[in-house]
Each structure stands twice: as C-alpha cells, then as structure tokens.
Design a protein around this motif. Structure first.
Motif, PDB file in Angstrom:
ATOM      1  N   THR A  31       0.809  -1.217   0.000  1.00 30.12           N
ATOM      2  CA  THR A  31       0.000   0.000   0.000  1.00 30.12           C
ATOM      3  C   THR A  31       0.840   1.264   0.000  1.00 30.12           C
ATOM      4  O   THR A  31       0.302   2.369  -0.080  1.00 30.12           O
ATOM      5  N   GLY A  32       2.170   1.135   0.115  1.00 31.70           N
ATOM      6  CA  GLY A  32       3.034   2.304   0.190  1.00 31.70           C
ATOM      7  C   GLY A  32       3.318   2.913  -1.168  1.00 31.70           C
ATOM      8  O   GLY A  32       2.817   2.470  -2.214  1.00 31.70           O
ATOM      9  N   SER A  33       4.166   3.926  -1.153  1.00 32.00           N
ATOM     10  CA  SER A  33       4.537   4.592  -2.405  1.00 32.00           C
ATOM     11  C   SER A  33       5.462   3.717  -3.242  1.00 32.00           C
ATOM     12  O   SER A  33       5.581   3.917  -4.450  1.00 32.00           O
ATOM     13  N   PRO A  93      15.008   7.330  10.285  1.00 35.27           N
ATOM     14  CA  PRO A  93      13.682   7.875   9.984  1.00 35.27           C
ATOM     15  C   PRO A  93      13.751   8.796   8.772  1.00 35.27           C
ATOM     16  O   PRO A  93      14.699   9.582   8.623  1.00 35.27           O
ATOM     17  N   ALA A  94      12.748   8.698   7.911  1.00 33.38           N
ATOM     18  CA  ALA A  94      12.722   9.472   6.662  1.00 33.38           C
ATOM     19  C   ALA A  94      12.154  10.862   6.926  1.00 33.38           C
ATOM     20  O   ALA A  94      11.019  11.166   6.550  1.00 33.38           O
ATOM     21  N   GLU A  95      12.973  11.696   7.533  1.00 34.85           N
ATOM     22  CA  GLU A  95      12.510  13.057   7.865  1.00 34.85           C
ATOM     23  C   GLU A  95      12.176  13.846   6.609  1.00 34.85           C
ATOM     24  O   GLU A  95      11.308  14.729   6.639  1.00 34.85           O
ATOM     25  N   ASP A 146       8.293   5.340   3.483  1.00 34.80           N
ATOM     26  CA  ASP A 146       8.543   5.815   2.117  1.00 34.80           C
ATOM     27  C   ASP A 146       7.503   6.838   1.678  1.00 34.80           C
ATOM     28  O   ASP A 146       7.511   7.292   0.533  1.00 34.80           O
ATOM     29  N   ALA A 147       6.602   7.214   2.590  1.00 35.49           N
ATOM     30  CA  ALA A 147       5.597   8.246   2.363  1.00 35.49           C
ATOM     31  C   ALA A 147       5.026   8.613   3.736  1.00 35.49           C
ATOM     32  O   ALA A 147       5.314   7.944   4.737  1.00 35.49           O
TER      33      ALA A 147
END
Length: 257
Positions: free
Chosen positions: A37-39, A197-199, A158-159
């Motif tokens: 379900t992610g990008s 973490p994807a800041e 990733d989103a």
C-alpha cells in the motif's frame, strides 16, 4: 519462510496501487497483484527483473502476486527487495519463535495481533505480544523497510504514515507505563545496511520515532536474507541486526552538508 516456485519476468508498470503489469520470461504479459500500500519509492522500477508467485485458486481475480524485485546497486551488483509487505510479519514470527531476534529470544508465549488501549480509550493493535513468567510482557510492532535513497542509506517510511505514527504513540504509552515496547524494522532489501527515519518524507514520523525512543521504546532493525537456488529465490528469513541512526537526515549526494 519458503517461497512457492517463483516465476521471473520484467516489470512494465505498477498502477492503481495494487496492480502491476509484468512480461514473463516466456513472453506472456500478465497482470499481478501488488500487495503493497506504500509509495514503493525506489522499488517501483520498470525494466527491472521481478519474481511472481502463481496461484491456482479459482476465486482469485489475479493468478499472480508480485513478490520481489532485483535492483542494480552502485557497485554493479544486484540486490533483491521484497515488495510483499504481507510477508514481513511471518518472517519476523519465524525468527521470534526460533530465537533469532537478539533480546527477544526465550519468551514462553507468542501471540499475534495484540490489542492494547490507545489514547482516548480507543483500542489499537500491535503485531505481536510476547509473555514469559519471569521476563514479563513485550509488545512488538513490525515495519518493513525497502527504501534505499541515493545517499546509500535505508529509510522509513517511504511516504507520510499517520498509521505508523499512531503505532509509535501506542508503543510510547506502553513504555511509559513500564511495559517493554519494541519497534522492529524488517529490512527487506539486500542492499540496505542501516535504517534512519525518513525526515525528508515524513518529518512528523521522524520526530515521533525519536520521541518514542526517548521514552523507552526499543528500536531494532534486522536485514532479511534471501536464499537462492541458482538465480531463483527460494526462501527468505530474518538475518543479521543492522544499526538504526535516529538522528541522521537524508541529503542528496553532492548537495550541501
């Protein structure tokens, strides 16, 4: 976890979130279910080799499921990444039962989908609850990581992930109440050597992760190992621990430091 016999092909496109067109090696073009379900940032790469699992269930609308993609790495090698997010919990459960998650081995009982009280009196569900007469209880939430950015590092999410932030809030509340609370990154990309973490994609999640860790939530990461027979993937399991860099920020290569 053993795979069914996987069938190779080339990714043509992913669309409408849950669909992917693939040209099989025998020349047929098929539409596969995309269970992600992610990008799928950095793992949705048309032209790359993919592996599909077949199904002969007549009730299924699609006979194929997209399992893996083979991605070129900067050093010229190829790395497999699992795009099947539904596999992550099974991979982790096998590792927990086998005692292959450092610090979480030896619990007497494992339960899936543990329901706990969340903020405002609402119920929330975490992936696992471990219980032991001597060690007490540990709650474990699993997140699959496949995002490798151009700086060479792995990131999650990733989103933007409001659901992911909610899980962090629940884990933090458990830790504050004296319970053991663990976030386990299941790194399903052979080319990822660490996680942050994807800041740059979800700053609210990144801050929530640092806050949760500060309140006592344990943040772990382990890489998946994919076994092959020749070039065909045949099994996947949780392997070595990887470092988690809570304070690292993504920077474009060649950009300002």
């Amino acid at each position: 976890m053993e795979y069914p016999e996987l069938v190779p092909g080339t990714l043509l496109r992913r669309y409408q979130r849950f669909l992917a067109d693939v040209r099989l090696d025998d020349g047929r073009e098929v539409t596969a279910h995309c269970p992600n379900t992610g990008s799928m940032r950095a793992v949705n790469v048309p032209g790359c080799r993919v592996w599909l699992s077949p199904s002969d269930n007549p009730k299924r609308k699609l006979a194929w499921t997209w399992e893996l993609i083979e991605l070129p790495q900067p050093d010229g090698t190829l790395a497999l990444a699992s795009v099947q997010t539904g596999r992550a919990n099974r991979i982790v459960e096998e590792a927990l039962r086998a005692g292959r998650v450092p610090g979480l081995a030896g619990y007497a009982e494992l339960r899936r989908e543990a329901t706990v009280a969340a903020a405002g009196g609402q119920a929330a569900r975490l992936d696992f609850r471990l219980d032991d007469p001597e060690r007490g209880t540990a709650f474990v939430e699993v997140k699959q990581v496949t995002l490798k950015e151009p700086d060479g590092h792995g990131y999650f999410p990733d989103a933007v992930s409001a659901r992911g932030r909610k899980h962090l809030e629940v884990l933090a509340a458990l830790a504050q109440a004296g319970q053991r609370a663990v976030l386990l990154f299941c790194v399903a990309h052979e080319g990822i050597d660490d996680v942050a973490p994807a800041e740059h994609l979800d700053p609210a999640y990144a801050q929530a992760l640092r806050d949760a860790a500060g309140l006592g939530v344990e943040v772990l990461a382990q890489r998946c190992e994919i076994r092959r027979a020749g070039e065909r993937p045949v099994a996947i399991r949780l392997g070595e621990p990887l470092p988690v860099a809570l304070e690292r920020r993504f920077r474009e290569p060649g950009g300002p430091a």
